[in-house]
Structure formats: structure tokens, C-alpha cells
Design an enzyme around this catalytic site. Structure first.
Site, PDB file in Angstrom:
ATOM      1  N   CYS A   1       0.802  -1.232   0.000  1.00  0.00           N
ATOM      2  CA  CYS A   1       0.000   0.000   0.000  1.00  0.00           C
ATOM      3  C   CYS A   1       0.830   1.276   0.000  1.00  0.00           C
ATOM      4  CB  CYS A   1      -0.952  -0.008   1.188  1.00  0.00           C
ATOM      5  SG  CYS A   1      -2.088  -1.410   1.136  1.00  0.00           S
TER       6      CYS A   1
ATOM      7  N   HIS B   1      -1.586   7.953   6.633  1.00  0.00           N
ATOM      8  CA  HIS B   1      -1.981   6.674   6.047  1.00  0.00           C
ATOM      9  C   HIS B   1      -3.397   6.360   6.533  1.00  0.00           C
ATOM     10  CE1 HIS B   1      -1.306   2.787   4.182  1.00  0.00           C
ATOM     11  NE2 HIS B   1      -1.709   2.191   5.289  1.00  0.00           N
TER      12      HIS B   1
ATOM     13  N   HIS C   1      -9.599   2.757   1.279  1.00  0.00           N
ATOM     14  CA  HIS C   1      -8.163   2.505   1.111  1.00  0.00           C
ATOM     15  C   HIS C   1      -7.918   2.028  -0.315  1.00  0.00           C
ATOM     16  CE1 HIS C   1      -4.124   1.472   1.522  1.00  0.00           C
ATOM     17  NE2 HIS C   1      -4.136   0.758   2.631  1.00  0.00           N
TER      18      HIS C   1
END
Length: 709
Positions: free
Chosen positions: A208, A343, A383
Site C-alpha cells: 500500500c 496513512h 483505502h
């Protein structure tokens, strides 16, 4: 010491001192170059919630919208069989919502020179990267066709390659392209090939953090002189629901599919899709070339967790180190940063660790009166994995330009597992005006991968631009539009009309100049010569409805822009004409119809304008390309490539029993030329036969006779 010796020594020392000063100057210059800020000259994106442009993304953020939706119904997912609210149900997902791209399966293959048949086996991620790359160049005021041969680098984060790995119904003859279509290396390689780029080309998978790592590597390559421009970012499209099942088994999914970043209600990650790109250039080069500067990357850093609580567990000390390394790279301190785009995936383990690292590094340099503001795009769109980091960069660039820090959703109740007591780091539970206060706006962007690779980037608002010139004298200017098809030309006209209505401040001269100098020119064109905005709007509306343009293309010939001193302004990007291409499961018919088999003699149409040889060649081309070519269309412009050319040569060799070299096909890539070459080879064979053999060959064949008998 004699006077002569002393004079020589003095001269030597003087020369040595000058050389040392020169060496120090060179060292300082190299040091400055290695730390030169990198300009972000354009951005392009696709995110959930119907986001197709940066303007769409800003509107979503400004409005505080939630882009979460139910599972897509156009990918062959059996939602009823997939979903089970019981977290212990094997092979199931206890969430049935996420952030999904609208029309992820749609694409305009003809525009990019890919045949319709090959398109179906090309991963949608590669297609999205092609579209967003084109748009990024156009947004920078660069005609994409002028970059062929340039030292432009490509740095893409891609983590999924499951599109071609599913049990699917592959059209006959396309099995050989399936591997390339889903290859990670081809995601960046296909873009470099399409645009003819010669700079470093890399596909990066650090989970990610991939897209933020890609931006970091692109900045390094620019500073080291490995490329002059760099496309960087990432893409994620989930072709299968496997990630939902996997996270459900780990109990890492949010039950409602939403990322509640740093919130008391956080219960796991909400998976999403997206695509985001930035175009990067050394700041001095961007200023010299007159490219728009949206923001600058002052510094960046990448590191690794190493040994932590587990291979997938985040490491707080490593996150602190990467932040400090990025600040050092930027030559800034924690006190210089106003906000951090975190994040913030919404997991019960990751968020507290990340927040503590931010509080430890940034908190002591801030106060309750001037806290570090904390937010996450994931709270809006989910996400987006390999596109998450670059999405955060684009969000903060937009926030700098608009002077507003958008609120994070679900942030009304900060997590009780995080010590917020000092008040020096605060969640953006509401929008906050972002004032400069006598210094540039600056932000950090974090991205952490399950691989353990961490990245942090320091952004700074763009330097003040030169004052805009306004108040042009009214003069007639040629306003030109161009597209590859009539349909796209009409769509271009409607896009421009709507844009001019929404932006009445745009000068007509600037609009005309930008269209003339920053857009590629294609076969279908329209030109309007006017000095009246209302007249142009009416003409664009008429063109959008299918009426022809009023002026010939020659209106642009020799037009002198210099006395008008025009500026390049942001305009709508190309209107791709997208259709659905998706490999269906083996139980469902393929959406791309099989082309007809190669013609036999019994299928040749005696009344056709094409010769028998041309008819056979055309049919073989149609079988491979998935579209019927005209006699003089270029094979490669129809989306052909070397592997397809090889297939065509083999089929024609079998049909006519001739040795047709591949080089002939590549050198003369039209049906007419290929047919003429085959006819020449057949004539040479007949000429070499005896009279009796020639008479036998020229006798009318039976229905069972093959083409080469």
C-alpha cells in the site's frame, strides 16, 4: 628563501586557494542539485464516488462526501454467495461495501492503438494508466505526441495482477496475450511504449506504500539527471473479491466497508480502488519551460520496518525515522509543517501506532493554539491501496491551492487508544482554513505498506506565479478542436462549452492559444474564428449536436500569437469514447465476438471490389484484430503488434502455401501491400513452373481444394 622562490610559492598558494574555492563551489552546486525541489506540474486521477478529475476530487472533499458503495455488479462477482455477516464464515466476506471505480471495465482502445480483441485481455489497471497518463500530460500543457524520444520516466505502483489469473472465457487466439495483459512490468512498459518514452520505467510493488515510493524514486531520478520529466503514481482495480475474503479471515475488514481513520469507531480497513498520477519536473526546469507549478516536493524518504511484532505489523520507531529522514531531506523542521495527510487506514492496530509516531515527531514542535492537523483521504474514498499515497498527495496539492484543509469523515470521536492530551496533533473533524501566515503552506504525506516499506513526503505550496496579463484587445482568434473520431470531436466541443460556461474569467485568446499549442492534432478537426464568446458557445453547441464547423483548418496557418502575449490555461482533457471490455468467467459468453474464420475459396465474393487475395488477407486481419480493416489502413494504427503480425503471417502462409517473411508484413503493414506481396510470390511460383504444371495449377479448383493447391 629567495624572492623568486617566495613569489612562486605565493603564486602556487593563490592558485591552490582558487582551485579549492572552485571545488567547494562545485560541491555546493552538486549538493544543491541533489536537494533541488521537484515541481508537481500536473495531476490526474480516478477515485470512487464518480471522481474522474482533480476538480471532481476536490468537490467530493469540500462537500465531505462518502464514496462508499456496494459491490460492483459488472465483474461477474456472485455477491449473494460472497457475502456473509458471520465473520467466521469461510470463503466469505462479512463486508459488502467498499470504494469502487465506476466503469472500471471501460476503455477507448482505438485511441491508444490497441485492437478491440487484444483490449479484452489487457488488465483494466493498464488501461486506466494509459488514460490518466494522457490526461496528465495535457494538464501540464504538453502535447503528449511531442514526448516521443524524450527522457521521460515512468514510475508506477501496481500490486494486483489477478485480472488474467481468473477462470475466464478467453477468445480463441488471445491466450498468448493474457500474460502480457496482466503483467506488472507491462503496466509501466505499455505507457512508455505508447508515448515513446526513453526514461527509466519501473513498476513498483511495496503493497500500500507503492505509489508514494514511486514518487520518491521519480524525484531521485530527476535530481540525478536520469530523466527530465517523470510520471509517478499508482493504480488499483480489484478484478476479484479475493482481498475482501482475505481481510475478512484476518478480521481486518471494517464491517461497513469504511475507513474510520483515528476514530473511536475504527474497526478495520475499507478496501477501495483508484488511479492517480503526478507529473514531476525539476523546479528550475519547470520555471524555464513555463509549465504550471501546482506544488513542490521539498523532500522524501523511504525505509523499512525490519524486525517488528510481526511481518505484517507496523513499526512505530521506523515510522518516526522515515518522517525525520524526509524532513532532513527537505531541510525543514517539524515546526515548518502545518498538516499531515496520514496513512490512516482505520485499523485498530495500525492507527494508534501511526498516531503515536506523528505525535512523537511533530507534536513537540507544535502547540494547542497551532496544532499539526491530521486527516486521511481514506475516510472519504476508502483505502485505494496502490493508489492511496498518490491520492493523499493530490488531496494536499488541492488543499494548498484552495487554502482549506478538508475534514476527515467519521472523526467526531478521536480514538481512545491514542494519547491526544497534549493537543499538539488534532484530527480534522471539521474543515479548517489553511492560511499561509507569512510562510509557504507545507504538509507531510505518509504511506505504509504491509510489506514493511514506509514512505513520507514533504510538500510545499508553489512559488508565487508571475502576475497574469489581462485585458486583451478584442481580436478574432482561431479556436481549434481535434479528435480521432467524429463522436469524440462532438464530445470535445461539449466539454469545452461547459468549461467556458463554468469559467467566465477565461480569456478567449488564452483558450485559443492553449488549444493550438498543447493539444495533439488528429484526423477530425474543427476551427472557429471569432472574437465573441457568445458566438463561440453557440458554435460549440452546434458542433456537439453534429453540425459541421464554420471555418476551414487553414484558418490557423500562419497565425501570429506573439503580439497577443497569450497564456496557457487549464482546459478539459481528451474525451475518450469508452466501451466495456471485460473477460467474463468461463460460464459466461465473452463480450467480444469471435471474428470469422479465414476465408476459403468457396466464400470469396465474386462481386467484391477486393481481389480474392485481398479478401482473404482482410479476413485474416479481422480474425486477429477483431475489427474489419479497409484496404489501406495501417496494421499498427489498428492496434496490431508484433505478436499479432506473427500470427497473421503464419495463417497467410498456411492459406496460400507461400513463405511470407515477417519483415514484409512489418514493412508494408496494409491489406493492399500484403495481398500484392502474396500475389507476387504466387506469380513467381507460376513463372517457375513448366507449361503443363502451370495449366494444371490454373484449372478451376473443386470445393474441397485448398487455397494453395
Amino acid at each position: 628563501m629567495s624572492a623568486v622562490s617566495e613569489a612562486k610559492l605565493t603564486e602556487y598558494l593563490r592558485t591552490l586557494t582558487l582551485e579549492l574555492h572552485a571545488a567547494e563551489a562545485r560541491a555546493r552546486k552538486l549538493e544543491e542539485k541533489s536537494r533541488e525541489p521537484i515541481a508537481i506540474v500536473a495531476v490526474a486521477c480516478r477515485y470512487p464516488g464518480g471522481v474522474r478529475t482533480p476538480d471532481d476530487l476536490w468537490q467530493l472533499l469540500r462537500d465531505g462526501r462518502d464514496a462508499t458503495s456496494s459491490f460492483p455488479d459488472d465483474r461477474g462477482w456472485n455477491v449473494d454467495a460472497l457475502y456473509d455477516p458471520n465473520p467466521d464464515a469461510k470463503g466469505k466476506s462479512y463486508a459488502r461495501d467498499g470504494g469502487f471505480l465506476e466503469e472500471a471495465a471501460h476503455f477507448d482502445p482505438t485511441f491508444f492503438g490497441i485492437s478491440p480483441r487484444e483490449t479484452i485481455v489487457v488488465d483494466p489497471q493498464q488501461r486506466l494508466l494509459l488514460e490518466t497518463s494522457w490526461e496528465t500530460f495535457e494538464r501540464a500543457g504538453i502535447d503528449p505526441t511531442t514526448l516521443a524520444g524524450s527522457q521521460t520516466g515512468v514510475f508506477f505502483g501496481v500490486i494486483y495482477n489477478d485480472y488474467g489469473a481468473r477462470p475466464v472465457n478467453v477468445p480463441e487466439g488471445l491466450e498468448g496475450y493474457l500474460g502480457l495483459g496482466s503483467s506488472g512490468s507491462m503496466a509501466s512498459g505499455r505507457v512508455a511504449y505508447t508515448f515513446g518514452l526513453h526514461g527509466p520505467t519501473l513498476t513498483i510493488d511495496t503493497a500500500c506504500s507503492s505509489s508514494l515510493v514511486a514518487i520518491h524514486l521519480a524525484c531521485q531520478a530527476l535530481r540525478h539527471g536520469e530523466c527530465s520529466l517523470a510520471l509517478a503514481g499508482g493504480v488499483s482495480v480489484m478484478s476479484t473479491p479475493f482481498a475482501f475474503v482475505s481481510f475478512s479471515r484476518q478480521r481486518g475488514m471494517a464491517s461497513d466497508g469504511r475507513c474510520k481513520s483515528f476514530a473511536a469507531e475504527a474497526d478495520g480497513v475499507g478496501l477501495a480502488e483508484g488511479a492517480g498520477l503526478v507529473l514531476l519536473e525539476r523546479l528550475s526546469d519547470a520555471q524555464q519551460h513555463g509549465h504550471p507549478i501546482l506544488a513542490v516536493v521539498r523532500g522524501s524518504a523511504v525505509n523499512q520496518d525490519g524486525k517488528s511484532q510481526g511481518v505484517t505489523a507496523p513499526n512505530g520507531p521506523a515510522q518516526e525515522r522515515v518522517i525525520l529522514q524526509a524532513l532532513d531531506s527537505a531541510r525543514l523542521g517539524p515546526q515548518d509543517i502545518d498538516a499531515v495527510e496520514a496513512h490512516g487506514s482505520g485499523t485498530t492496530l495500525g492507527d494508534p501506532i501511526e498516531a503515536q509516531a506523528l505525535i512523537a515527531t511533530y507534536g513537540p514542535a507544535h502547540s494547542p493554539e497551532k496544532p499539526l492537523w491530521l486527516g486521511s483521504l481514506k475516510s472519504n474514498v476508502g483505502h485505494s491501496q496502490a493508489a492511496a499515497g498518490v491520492g493523499g498527495v493530490i488531496k494536499m496539492v488541492l488543499a494548498m491551492q484552495n487554502g482549506l484543509l478538508p475534514k476527515s469523515l467519521h472523526a467526531a470521536n478521536p480514538s481512545p487508544h491514542i494519547d491526544w492530551s497534549a493537543g499538539t496533533v488534532r484530527l480534522l473533524s471539521e474543515p479548517v482554513p489553511w492560511t499561509a501566515n507569512g510562510k509557504p503552506r507545507r504538509a507531510g504525506v505518509s504511506s505504509f505498506g504491509v510489506s514493511g516499506t514506509n514512505a513520507h513526503i514533504i510538500l510545499e505550496e508553489a512559488p508565487a506565479a508571475p502576475a497574469a496579463v489581462s485585458g486583451y484587445a478584442l481580436t478574432k482568434v482561431p479556436v481549434r478542436l481535434s479528435a480521432k473520431t467524429e463522436q469524440a470531436l462532438r464530445a470535445q466541443a461539449e466539454r469545452l462549452r461547459a468549461h467556458l460556461v463554468d469559467h467566465p474569467e477565461l480569456e478567449l485568446v488564452d483558450v485559443a492559444y492553449s488549444l493550438a499549442t498543447t493539444r495533439a492534432q488528429f484526423k477530425h478537426r474543427a476551427v472557429f474564428v471569432t472574437d465573441d464568446r457568445s458566438e463561440l458557445l453557440r458554435a460549440l453547441e452546434a458542433l456537439a449536436q453534429g453540425q459541421p464547423a464554420a471555418a476551414p483548418e487553414e484558418a490557423l496557418d500562419g497565425f501570429d500569437w506573439q503580439p497577443l502575449a497569450p497564456r496557457r490555461v487549464a482546459l478539459p482533457t481528451y474525451a475518450f469514447q469508452r466501451q466495456r471490455y471485460w473477460l467474463e468467467s468461463a460460464a459466461v459468453a465473452s463480450p467480444v465476438a469471435e471474428a470469422p474464420a479465414a476465408l476459403g475459396l468457396d466464400a470469396i465474393d465474386a462481386d467484391s471490389e477486393l481481389s480474392p487475395t485481398e479478401q482473404v488477407v482482410s479476413s485474416v486481419w479481422a480474425q486477429i484484430l477483431g475489427t474489419t480493416p479497409s484496404l489501406h489502413q495501417n496494421f499498427f494504427e489498428l492496434g496490431g503488434q508484433s505478436l499479432m503480425a506473427t500470427q497473421i503471417v503464419l495463417r497467410l502462409a498456411d492459406a496460400f502455401d507461400v513463405d511470407l517473411p515477417l519483415a514484409d508484413m512489418l514493412a508494408l503493414p496494409t491489406v493492399a501491400h500484403s495481398a500484392a506481396r502474396i500475389d507476387a510470390l504466387l506469380f513467381e511460383r507460376v513463372a517457375a513452373l513448366s507449361d503443363f504444371e502451370a495449366e494444371q495449377m490454373l484449372e478451376a479448383p473443386s470445393q474441397e481444394t485448398s487455397l494453395h493447391e
